[in-house]
Design a protein around this motif. Structure first.
Motif: not given
Length: 335
Positions: A64-70, A219-221, A257-264, A298-301
């Motif tokens: 989840t936070f792998l992009p921040w390894s930069g 939706g909202h997972l 299309l898929l739209m929403g807060d997927l919580n991840g 913001p730290m994660v999408r």
């Protein structure tokens, strides 16, 4: 009478000689071995994240936070420079190259302009009572479709009244979700998990655009909870992802299309069943990582727009902040 000086003669001290260039070079290679080890470890974790064990969803948490390894690469580079360590500098190039290979493409602008269909997804947040400000952000987006999540009953009434003139078509999702459209909507039911319709799944609709029908999942997972006992508590969300993935596999429409807060984050391996079928608009046509949560920093999408079939993303961006703790995401598509 002649006096004899019995004091010992003072010997001249030689000034310390600077180390020779070969010695200095040798020291540069000896220094910073711990930093070099950390650099190699960072490279191994970044490149081999899929091999991490997933007990307590550990692998998914790291991904989840792998992009921040930069940022870790930059910290290692700074440490190598301060230590004047040639070994650490060379070692830091390894995780740097791995990061660029994996995420460097996100730095480029993939937009090709506005398409035929513009959509917005926004978790408006239950605690957000700035309805006027949030409505302005939504209507100024110029979207054809708007999916909202986490609306309390009072908020739902405010958004329905505020969007009615520009978006005459509305379809409710689960308890707190809804879809607004400029084009007619055909209800399509819920995505069920274990035969039960609940907040952790998504609703389906078919929107009849002037250029053809589009199946829209919105939706909202389930939320993720990090606790000492259960670790990265994402199991309910992961089960919802599997249910949603199964529904998508049997989708008859050619545009999806898929739209929403997927919580991840889509870098989390739990979302592989979705990303094997759908493509992120941000990855295809956006610039940067488009992090959405928390809105203040913001730290994660975790809010997404994904597409499949005969839909091509032409742009992806974030809307201005509203009173929510999430940033709204927007995307445009060629039909």
């Amino acid at each position: 009478m002649t006096q004899v000086d019995t004091r010992a003669p003072v010997r001249a001290r030689k000034a310390p000689q600077p180390s020779s260039p070969p010695a200095r070079r040798k020291n540069r290679w000896r220094r910073g071995r711990i930093l070099a080890g950390l650099a190699v470890l960072t490279a191994l974790v970044t490149a081999g994240h899929s091999l991490l064990p997933d007990g307590g969803n550990l692998g998914g948490f790291v991904e989840t936070f792998l992009p921040w390894s930069g940022l870790l690469v930059l910290a290692l580079l700074l440490g190598a420079l301060l230590r004047r360590s040639a070994t650490a500098l060379v070692a830091t190039a390894l995780p740097g190259a791995v990061w660029l290979a994996m995420y460097g493409g996100a730095l480029a602008d993939g937009s090709s302009g506005k398409g035929d269909l513009t959509v917005v997804s926004h978790n408006v947040a239950a605690a957000n009572v700035d309805y006027a400000g949030t409505l302005k952000v939504l209507k100024d987006s110029g979207a054809d479709l708007i999916a909202l999540q986490e609306m309390e009953s009072a908020a739902l009434g405010e958004y329905r009244r505020g969007l009615a003139s520009a978006y005459p078509y509305y379809l409710g999702g689960s308890t707190t979700d809804g879809l607004w459209s400029k084009y007619p909507i055909v209800p399509g039911g819920f995505v069920e998990k274990d035969g039960i319709q609940h907040i952790g799944t998504a609703a389906r609709a078919v929107v009849e655009t002037p250029k053809g029908r589009v199946a829209v999942y919105y939706g909202h997972l389930d939320s993720v909870r990090v606790t000492p006992r259960s670790g990265f508590g994402a199991d309910p969300r992961n089960e919802s992802v599997k249910a949603l993935s199964a529904a998508l596999r049997s989708e008859p429409e050619e545009r999806v299309l898929l739209m929403g807060d997927l919580n991840g984050s889509l870098t989390d391996r739990a979302f592989d069943p979705l990303t094997e079928q759908l493509t992120s608009a941000q990855e295809t046509a956006g610039q940067g990582f488009g992090f959405t949560f928390p809105a203040a920093f913001p730290m994660v999408r975790i809010d997404h727009v994904l597409s499949g079939g005969k839909l091509t993303a032409t742009d992806s961006w974030l809307l201005p902040r509203s009173g929510s703790d999430h940033r709204a995401v927007a995307a445009s598509f060629k039909l």
